[in-house]
Design an enzyme around this catalytic site. Structure first.
Site, PDB file in Angstrom:
ATOM      1  N   HIS A 145       0.836  -1.201   0.000  1.00 58.70           N
ATOM      2  CA  HIS A 145       0.000   0.000   0.000  1.00 58.70           C
ATOM      3  C   HIS A 145       0.874   1.256   0.000  1.00 58.70           C
ATOM      4  O   HIS A 145       0.371   2.369   0.050  1.00 58.70           O
ATOM      5  CB  HIS A 145      -0.883   0.046   1.250  1.00 58.70           C
ATOM      6  CG  HIS A 145      -1.929  -1.024   1.304  1.00 58.70           C
ATOM      7  ND1 HIS A 145      -1.654  -2.314   1.695  1.00 58.70           N
ATOM      8  CD2 HIS A 145      -3.250  -0.994   1.012  1.00 58.70           C
ATOM      9  CE1 HIS A 145      -2.765  -3.035   1.655  1.00 58.70           C
ATOM     10  NE2 HIS A 145      -3.747  -2.259   1.243  1.00 58.70           N
ATOM     11  N   ARG A 176     -15.976  -7.480   2.320  1.00 56.66           N
ATOM     12  CA  ARG A 176     -17.261  -6.988   2.804  1.00 56.66           C
ATOM     13  C   ARG A 176     -18.326  -7.214   1.735  1.00 56.66           C
ATOM     14  O   ARG A 176     -18.973  -8.237   1.703  1.00 56.66           O
ATOM     15  CB  ARG A 176     -17.156  -5.503   3.179  1.00 56.66           C
ATOM     16  CG  ARG A 176     -18.322  -4.985   4.018  1.00 56.66           C
ATOM     17  CD  ARG A 176     -18.046  -3.561   4.498  1.00 56.66           C
ATOM     18  NE  ARG A 176     -18.046  -2.601   3.409  1.00 56.66           N
ATOM     19  CZ  ARG A 176     -19.106  -1.894   3.035  1.00 56.66           C
ATOM     20  NH1 ARG A 176     -20.255  -2.042   3.679  1.00 56.66           N
ATOM     21  NH2 ARG A 176     -19.035  -1.032   2.044  1.00 56.66           N
ATOM     22  N   LYS A 177     -18.490  -6.264   0.811  1.00 54.75           N
ATOM     23  CA  LYS A 177     -19.499  -6.401  -0.241  1.00 54.75           C
ATOM     24  C   LYS A 177     -18.906  -6.442  -1.646  1.00 54.75           C
ATOM     25  O   LYS A 177     -19.433  -7.096  -2.532  1.00 54.75           O
ATOM     26  CB  LYS A 177     -20.498  -5.246  -0.165  1.00 54.75           C
ATOM     27  CG  LYS A 177     -21.357  -5.231   1.090  1.00 54.75           C
ATOM     28  CD  LYS A 177     -22.357  -4.079   1.027  1.00 54.75           C
ATOM     29  CE  LYS A 177     -23.268  -4.075   2.239  1.00 54.75           C
ATOM     30  NZ  LYS A 177     -24.258  -2.954   2.176  1.00 54.75           N
ATOM     31  N   SER A 201     -15.330   1.608   3.117  1.00 56.01           N
ATOM     32  CA  SER A 201     -14.583   0.367   3.305  1.00 56.01           C
ATOM     33  C   SER A 201     -13.540   0.531   4.408  1.00 56.01           C
ATOM     34  O   SER A 201     -13.366  -0.342   5.267  1.00 56.01           O
ATOM     35  CB  SER A 201     -13.903  -0.029   1.989  1.00 56.01           C
ATOM     36  OG  SER A 201     -13.145  -1.202   2.141  1.00 56.01           O
TER      37      SER A 201
END
Length: 249
Positions: free
Chosen positions: A56, A211-212, A86
């Protein structure tokens, strides 16, 4: 990116979730992970090539040996509005596990807008790689999650060509691209044994990372004032560049 590579990807994903940190994760964790005894220094010179690392880190923070090498960099980012949601939900899961008080939406948003984030403000992280991708497109491929979701097939081919291993016509005819898309889908990754159990780095549950996987979920969390503030920040920070995102107000 032949069918043998696909086989190796499947084998990697089927490994036990309790396995120690992978080499690519150690690369980043050894720099930012503090004194965790599990985070040993990576012996990069003795790793088998081709070597793959995930990070990152902002582009300016990459080691000189990386920035001046011929290695390929694929940078993936997403809509800053979705990033915030997020980011907020992810770190609250970690805080709860450590018996810490959750950050309210307002508290987290204030920090986000001030650039108080791990690995720096989102705009600096994005712009560093974006500018490099324009100046050296043969070295840095800048991708957006929204574009990947919109046309996965096209972008899989684009990635393969970028790393110098384009698909053969035979592989395309045999459905190799479709198999990779299925294997690397959000649903497949989330259900993988290696991703829904065990921990990584500083005792963070693997399942926290999924998550989604949806685009535009930010509309369920942002107030009008939050939308206005983040929109102004993006307009100011991205001014002078052609960087923009689909789905932003």
């Amino acid at each position: 990116m032949a069918s043998t590579d696909l086989k190796h990807m499947k084998e990697d994903q089927s490994r036990d979730g309790q396995e120690k940190i992978s080499e690519e994760n150690k690369f980043e964790a050894s720099l930012y992970g503090g004194k965790d005894p599990v985070l040993t220094q990576v012996d990069v010179p003795n790793m088998t090539e081709p070597r793959l690392f995930g990070t990152h880190m902002p582009f300016p923070s990459l080691p000189k040996s990386v920035k001046e090498s011929n290695c390929k960099i694929i940078y993936i980012c997403r809509n800053p509005f979705d990033i915030f949601v997020s980011y907020w939900t992810f770190f609250n899961k970690i805080r709860l596990k450590k018996s810490l008080t959750e950050l309210t939406l307002e508290e987290a948003f204030e920090r986000y807008c001030k650039g108080i984030c791990i690995f720096g403000p989102f705009w600096e992280n994005m712009l560093g790689y974006f500018k490099e991708s324009i100046e050296r497109p043969y070295r840095v491929l800048f991708l957006k999650y929204e574009d990947l979701k919109e046309d996965v097939n096209f972008n899989i081919k684009r990635i393969a060509e970028f790393v110098g291993i384009p698909f053969t016509q035979e592989e395309e005819n045999n459905g190799v691209i479709e198999n990779i898309i299925k294997l690397c889908s959000f649903e497949s990754m989330k259900e993988s044994n290696g991703n829904n159990s065990g921990t990584v780095t500083v005792n963070v549950d693997r399942e926290f990372f999924f998550r989604k996987g949806e685009i535009g979920d930010w509309v369920n969390y942002f107030s009008p004032s939050m939308i206005e503030r983040l929109s102004k920040i993006m307009q100011e920070k991205f001014s002078g560049s052609s960087l923009s995102f689909k789905g932003c107000p």
